[in-house]
Structures are given as structure tokens and as C-alpha cells.
Write an enzyme that holds these catalytic residues in place. Structure first.
Site, PDB file in Angstrom:
ATOM      1  CD  GLN A  44     -39.668  14.143  44.978  1.00  0.00           C
ATOM      2  OE1 GLN A  44     -39.543  13.154  45.419  1.00  0.00           O
ATOM      3  NE2 GLN A  44     -39.851  14.525  43.702  1.00  0.00           N
ATOM      4  N   GLY A  45     -36.049  17.303  47.048  1.00  0.00           N
ATOM      5  CA  GLY A  45     -35.660  18.660  46.447  1.00  0.00           C
ATOM      6  C   GLY A  45     -34.632  18.314  45.425  1.00  0.00           C
ATOM      7  CE1 TYR A  46     -36.020  16.597  41.221  1.00  0.00           C
ATOM      8  CE2 TYR A  46     -37.399  17.699  42.800  1.00  0.00           C
ATOM      9  CZ  TYR A  46     -37.248  16.621  41.998  1.00  0.00           C
ATOM     10  OH  TYR A  46     -38.268  15.919  41.757  1.00  0.00           O
ATOM     11  CG  LEU A  47     -28.880  18.506  45.529  1.00  0.00           C
ATOM     12  CD1 LEU A  47     -28.372  16.930  45.683  1.00  0.00           C
ATOM     13  CD2 LEU A  47     -28.537  19.598  46.455  1.00  0.00           C
TER      14      LEU A  47
END
Length: 172
Positions: free
Chosen positions: A27-30
Site C-alpha cells: 500500500q501507498g499514500y496519495l
């Protein structure tokens, strides 16, 4: 509108491992703005986009939609900071299920458990007889949010910071 009610805990031993089957999460964060965290996630072969509002204790707004896998992968490529990679283990304890996250990559060495419930009164029932491996409640430790770990991974913490969240409860 979805509401997430969740508490996060340190894990003090490997006693939770008995038969837990891991799922790989990437997962990653925008956006890591505390008012509106926006996350892209690939869990096994499913994609998701999630928006979370500011936490008020254990409660916050959570809106999650499933994305086609290729779109979720494309969203991960747009994320800022370090991608979070972890094995998530679902561990039953009585009528409740803890999600134990064993972090990989830049956050390796960190293991936390989350307990999500339908209403806050359920925490009392779930924690009346907690599993022996469940440590300190760190719900309010913002350093341990996944979005914060994407900006400042565990491998960038000082030795003292790392030791503070890695010691058994009796030594804290």
C-alpha cells in the site's frame, strides 16, 4: 458513510503465529494529510482505494472502494514516500479477530496488531481477557500509523525509538 472503530497494539511475542495464514499487502499514500489520508492498496489479487478522515480516538470516517487490480497497481506507482509492504495475519481470539501486521522492507522488525469492532463497547469485552502476546495500546502514537511509516519508515528511527516499541511490555 463508513466509520472505522479500531485500536492498535504492539505485539510482544510470536505466540500469535499458531496457524495464522499471511496475506501480502502493498500500500501507498496519495495523501498523508491527517484530515484526509488517501491510500491505494493491493491485497493478494484485489485492489482498493481508501479515504480516511482524522481519527478521534479509535473512531474515524473510512470510505473504501474496490478497484480493478491494474488500476490499483497504477495508483501505487503514483504514491509518495515509501510503499508499505506487510504480511497481515488474521488471528482469532475468542469472539474477536485481531489483524497482526508483520512489516517488511523499510519497516521490517515492526509488528503491530489491530482490532476493529462494530462499536466501542466491544473493546471492553475483547480486552477483558487479552491474548498474552498483546502489548501496549499505541492507537494514539501517530508514528505508528501506516501513513507516517510511509514518510518515516521504521529503519529511519533512532535505536532508542526502535527499542521502545520492540521491548516486552514488562520492560517499558
Amino acid at each position: 458513510m463508513g466509520i472505522e472503530i479500531e485500536r492498535k497494539f504492539l505485539v510482544t511475542s510470536d505466540a500469535w503465529r499458531g496457524g495464522a495464514v499471511p496475506t501480502l499487502l502493498r500500500q501507498g499514500y496519495l495523501s498523508t494529510d491527517p484530515e484526509r489520508v488517501v491510500r491505494a492498496r493491493v491485497a493478494a489479487e484485489r485492489g482498493f482505494l481508501t479515504v480516511k478522515g482524522r481519527a478521534a480516538g479509535a473512531r474515524r470516517v473510512e470510505i473504501e472502494v474496490e478497484l480493478p487490480l491494474e488500476e490499483a497497481r497504477a495508483a501505487l506507482a503514483l504514491c509518495k514516500g515509501t510503499l508499505i509492504e506487510k504480511h497481515r495475519h488474521r488471528v482469532a481470539h475468542g469472539a474477536f479477530t485481531f489483524e497482526v501486521d508483520e512489516f517488511l522492507g523499510a519497516n521490517a522488525g515492526l509488528v503491530v496488531a489491530e482490532l476493529e469492532v462494530a462499536d466501542e463497547r466491544a473493546f471492553e469485552r475483547a480486552l477483558a481477557s487479552p491474548p498474552g502476546w498483546l502489548g501496549q495500546d499505541v492507537t494514539d502514537d501517530m508514528r505508528l500509523t501506516n501513513s507516517a511509516l510511509s514518510e518515516r519508515p521504521f529503519d529511519q528511527w533512532t535505536e532508542a525509538e526502535r527499542a521502545a516499541v520492540s521491548k516486552p511490555v514488562s520492560q517499558r
